[in-house]
Scaffold this motif. Structure first.
Motif, PDB file in Angstrom:
ATOM      1  N   GLU A  26       0.850  -1.195   0.000  1.00  0.00           N
ATOM      2  CA  GLU A  26       0.000   0.000   0.000  1.00  0.00           C
ATOM      3  C   GLU A  26       0.886   1.246   0.000  1.00  0.00           C
ATOM      4  O   GLU A  26       1.157   1.844   1.023  1.00  0.00           O
ATOM      5  CB  GLU A  26      -0.938   0.017   1.204  1.00  0.00           C
ATOM      6  N   SER A  27       1.318   1.611  -1.178  1.00  0.00           N
ATOM      7  CA  SER A  27       2.158   2.796  -1.374  1.00  0.00           C
ATOM      8  C   SER A  27       1.290   3.971  -1.820  1.00  0.00           C
ATOM      9  O   SER A  27       0.105   3.807  -2.117  1.00  0.00           O
ATOM     10  CB  SER A  27       3.199   2.506  -2.456  1.00  0.00           C
ATOM     11  N   VAL A  28       1.893   5.134  -1.896  1.00  0.00           N
ATOM     12  CA  VAL A  28       1.178   6.311  -2.383  1.00  0.00           C
ATOM     13  C   VAL A  28       0.709   6.063  -3.820  1.00  0.00           C
ATOM     14  O   VAL A  28      -0.439   6.350  -4.166  1.00  0.00           O
ATOM     15  CB  VAL A  28       2.063   7.575  -2.293  1.00  0.00           C
ATOM     16  N   ARG A  29       1.581   5.508  -4.670  1.00  0.00           N
ATOM     17  CA  ARG A  29       1.212   5.223  -6.060  1.00  0.00           C
ATOM     18  C   ARG A  29       0.026   4.275  -6.114  1.00  0.00           C
ATOM     19  O   ARG A  29      -0.913   4.491  -6.873  1.00  0.00           O
ATOM     20  CB  ARG A  29       2.394   4.620  -6.824  1.00  0.00           C
ATOM     21  N   HIS A  30       0.053   3.215  -5.311  1.00  0.00           N
ATOM     22  CA  HIS A  30      -1.050   2.251  -5.334  1.00  0.00           C
ATOM     23  C   HIS A  30      -2.354   2.928  -4.899  1.00  0.00           C
ATOM     24  O   HIS A  30      -3.381   2.781  -5.540  1.00  0.00           O
ATOM     25  CB  HIS A  30      -0.746   1.053  -4.440  1.00  0.00           C
ATOM     26  N   PHE A  31      -2.289   3.685  -3.814  1.00  0.00           N
ATOM     27  CA  PHE A  31      -3.481   4.356  -3.294  1.00  0.00           C
ATOM     28  C   PHE A  31      -4.051   5.361  -4.293  1.00  0.00           C
ATOM     29  O   PHE A  31      -5.244   5.358  -4.572  1.00  0.00           O
ATOM     30  CB  PHE A  31      -3.150   5.057  -1.971  1.00  0.00           C
ATOM     31  N   LEU A  32      -3.207   6.222  -4.842  1.00  0.00           N
ATOM     32  CA  LEU A  32      -3.696   7.308  -5.699  1.00  0.00           C
ATOM     33  C   LEU A  32      -4.002   6.882  -7.132  1.00  0.00           C
ATOM     34  O   LEU A  32      -4.907   7.451  -7.752  1.00  0.00           O
ATOM     35  CB  LEU A  32      -2.672   8.448  -5.755  1.00  0.00           C
ATOM     36  N   ILE A  33      -3.291   5.908  -7.654  1.00  0.00           N
ATOM     37  CA  ILE A  33      -3.380   5.643  -9.086  1.00  0.00           C
ATOM     38  C   ILE A  33      -3.840   4.229  -9.431  1.00  0.00           C
ATOM     39  O   ILE A  33      -4.608   4.038 -10.368  1.00  0.00           O
ATOM     40  CB  ILE A  33      -2.020   5.932  -9.759  1.00  0.00           C
ATOM     41  N   ARG A  42     -11.853   7.747  -7.462  1.00  0.00           N
ATOM     42  CA  ARG A  42     -10.827   8.317  -8.320  1.00  0.00           C
ATOM     43  C   ARG A  42     -11.419   9.017  -9.551  1.00  0.00           C
ATOM     44  O   ARG A  42     -10.743   9.811 -10.201  1.00  0.00           O
ATOM     45  CB  ARG A  42      -9.870   7.208  -8.767  1.00  0.00           C
ATOM     46  N   SER A  43     -12.674   8.803  -9.876  1.00  0.00           N
ATOM     47  CA  SER A  43     -13.248   9.348 -11.108  1.00  0.00           C
ATOM     48  C   SER A  43     -13.122  10.864 -11.201  1.00  0.00           C
ATOM     49  O   SER A  43     -12.810  11.398 -12.264  1.00  0.00           O
ATOM     50  CB  SER A  43     -14.703   8.925 -11.266  1.00  0.00           C
ATOM     51  N   ARG A  44     -13.335  11.580 -10.123  1.00  0.00           N
ATOM     52  CA  ARG A  44     -13.175  13.040 -10.160  1.00  0.00           C
ATOM     53  C   ARG A  44     -11.714  13.438 -10.294  1.00  0.00           C
ATOM     54  O   ARG A  44     -11.391  14.421 -10.936  1.00  0.00           O
ATOM     55  CB  ARG A  44     -13.740  13.683  -8.893  1.00  0.00           C
ATOM     56  N   SER A  53      -3.819  12.834 -14.641  1.00  0.00           N
ATOM     57  CA  SER A  53      -3.891  12.607 -13.201  1.00  0.00           C
ATOM     58  C   SER A  53      -3.252  11.279 -12.834  1.00  0.00           C
ATOM     59  O   SER A  53      -3.301  10.868 -11.700  1.00  0.00           O
ATOM     60  CB  SER A  53      -5.345  12.635 -12.747  1.00  0.00           C
ATOM     61  N   HIS A  54      -2.646  10.619 -13.805  1.00  0.00           N
ATOM     62  CA  HIS A  54      -1.952   9.358 -13.542  1.00  0.00           C
ATOM     63  C   HIS A  54      -0.464   9.596 -13.333  1.00  0.00           C
ATOM     64  O   HIS A  54       0.335   8.680 -13.452  1.00  0.00           O
ATOM     65  CB  HIS A  54      -2.182   8.375 -14.695  1.00  0.00           C
ATOM     66  N   SER A  55      -0.103  10.806 -13.007  1.00  0.00           N
ATOM     67  CA  SER A  55       1.288  11.181 -12.805  1.00  0.00           C
ATOM     68  C   SER A  55       1.457  11.684 -11.374  1.00  0.00           C
ATOM     69  O   SER A  55       0.873  12.703 -10.999  1.00  0.00           O
ATOM     70  CB  SER A  55       1.667  12.274 -13.801  1.00  0.00           C
ATOM     71  N   ALA A  65      -4.403  20.421  -9.138  1.00  0.00           N
ATOM     72  CA  ALA A  65      -4.712  19.052  -8.711  1.00  0.00           C
ATOM     73  C   ALA A  65      -5.071  18.968  -7.230  1.00  0.00           C
ATOM     74  O   ALA A  65      -5.587  17.945  -6.779  1.00  0.00           O
ATOM     75  CB  ALA A  65      -3.527  18.140  -9.001  1.00  0.00           C
ATOM     76  N   ILE A  66      -4.839  20.019  -6.474  1.00  0.00           N
ATOM     77  CA  ILE A  66      -5.036  19.959  -5.021  1.00  0.00           C
ATOM     78  C   ILE A  66      -6.482  19.659  -4.656  1.00  0.00           C
ATOM     79  O   ILE A  66      -6.751  18.733  -3.882  1.00  0.00           O
ATOM     80  CB  ILE A  66      -4.561  21.262  -4.342  1.00  0.00           C
ATOM     81  N   THR A  67      -7.424  20.406  -5.172  1.00  0.00           N
ATOM     82  CA  THR A  67      -8.830  20.183  -4.804  1.00  0.00           C
ATOM     83  C   THR A  67      -9.323  18.813  -5.256  1.00  0.00           C
ATOM     84  O   THR A  67      -9.898  18.082  -4.447  1.00  0.00           O
ATOM     85  CB  THR A  67      -9.726  21.311  -5.340  1.00  0.00           C
ATOM     86  N   PRO A  68      -9.088  18.405  -6.522  1.00  0.00           N
ATOM     87  CA  PRO A  68      -9.504  17.046  -6.897  1.00  0.00           C
ATOM     88  C   PRO A  68      -8.820  15.965  -6.063  1.00  0.00           C
ATOM     89  O   PRO A  68      -9.435  14.960  -5.705  1.00  0.00           O
ATOM     90  CB  PRO A  68      -9.107  16.935  -8.368  1.00  0.00           C
ATOM     91  N   LEU A  69      -7.563  16.168  -5.722  1.00  0.00           N
ATOM     92  CA  LEU A  69      -6.838  15.202  -4.895  1.00  0.00           C
ATOM     93  C   LEU A  69      -7.469  15.091  -3.507  1.00  0.00           C
ATOM     94  O   LEU A  69      -7.699  13.991  -2.999  1.00  0.00           O
ATOM     95  CB  LEU A  69      -5.367  15.597  -4.788  1.00  0.00           C
ATOM     96  N   MET A  70      -7.782  16.213  -2.905  1.00  0.00           N
ATOM     97  CA  MET A  70      -8.408  16.198  -1.577  1.00  0.00           C
ATOM     98  C   MET A  70      -9.811  15.588  -1.634  1.00  0.00           C
ATOM     99  O   MET A  70     -10.220  14.875  -0.724  1.00  0.00           O
ATOM    100  CB  MET A  70      -8.450  17.609  -0.989  1.00  0.00           C
ATOM    101  N   ARG A  71     -10.539  15.839  -2.709  1.00  0.00           N
ATOM    102  CA  ARG A  71     -11.865  15.219  -2.874  1.00  0.00           C
ATOM    103  C   ARG A  71     -11.744  13.703  -2.992  1.00  0.00           C
ATOM    104  O   ARG A  71     -12.553  12.964  -2.446  1.00  0.00           O
ATOM    105  CB  ARG A  71     -12.575  15.786  -4.095  1.00  0.00           C
ATOM    106  N   PHE A  72     -10.729  13.242  -3.722  1.00  0.00           N
ATOM    107  CA  PHE A  72     -10.491  11.805  -3.837  1.00  0.00           C
ATOM    108  C   PHE A  72     -10.174  11.198  -2.469  1.00  0.00           C
ATOM    109  O   PHE A  72     -10.731  10.169  -2.089  1.00  0.00           O
ATOM    110  CB  PHE A  72      -9.343  11.513  -4.810  1.00  0.00           C
ATOM    111  N   ILE A  73      -9.281  11.832  -1.729  1.00  0.00           N
ATOM    112  CA  ILE A  73      -8.901  11.316  -0.408  1.00  0.00           C
ATOM    113  C   ILE A  73     -10.123  11.253   0.497  1.00  0.00           C
ATOM    114  O   ILE A  73     -10.347  10.258   1.193  1.00  0.00           O
ATOM    115  CB  ILE A  73      -7.773  12.170   0.204  1.00  0.00           C
TER     116      ILE A  73
END
Length: 89
Positions: A26-33, A42-44, A53-55, A65-73
């Motif tokens: 469970e890494s950051v890459r796995h969680f986010l992407i 992740r759709s938003r 957003s795959h980078s 990317a901050i707001t979409p990232l926080m919405r995803f989290i």
């Protein structure tokens, strides 16, 4: 970030694996992407304007990317127990 990869390294988790993906760290890459468990949340995030957003560098550095990232989290509910409800505009 309180994901199992980090928590395992500091001896706060019994394994670096994500419980829903046995054998996968469970890494950051796995969680986010990569994680299929968060596909709907992740759709938003994948709709961030003009950039992929795959980078991870994009997600970590582009201010758009901050707001979409926080919405995803928030939508993932992964950190609700550790951090409580995350407020997002």
């Amino acid at each position: 970030v309180p994901l199992n990869d980090f928590l395992f390294r500091i001896k706060k988790a019994p394994s670096p694996d994500y419980p829903h993906c046995p054998g996968v760290v469970e890494s950051v890459r796995h969680f986010l992407i990569e994680c299929h468990s968060y596909r709907q949340a992740r759709s938003r995030l994948t709709c961030t304007p003009r950039r992929t957003s795959h980078s991870l560098p994009h997600l970590h550095s582009d201010s758009r990317a901050i707001t979409p990232l926080m919405r995803f989290i928030k939508a993932s509910h992964r950190f609700d127990e550790q951090l409580g409800t995350i407020a997002v505009d």
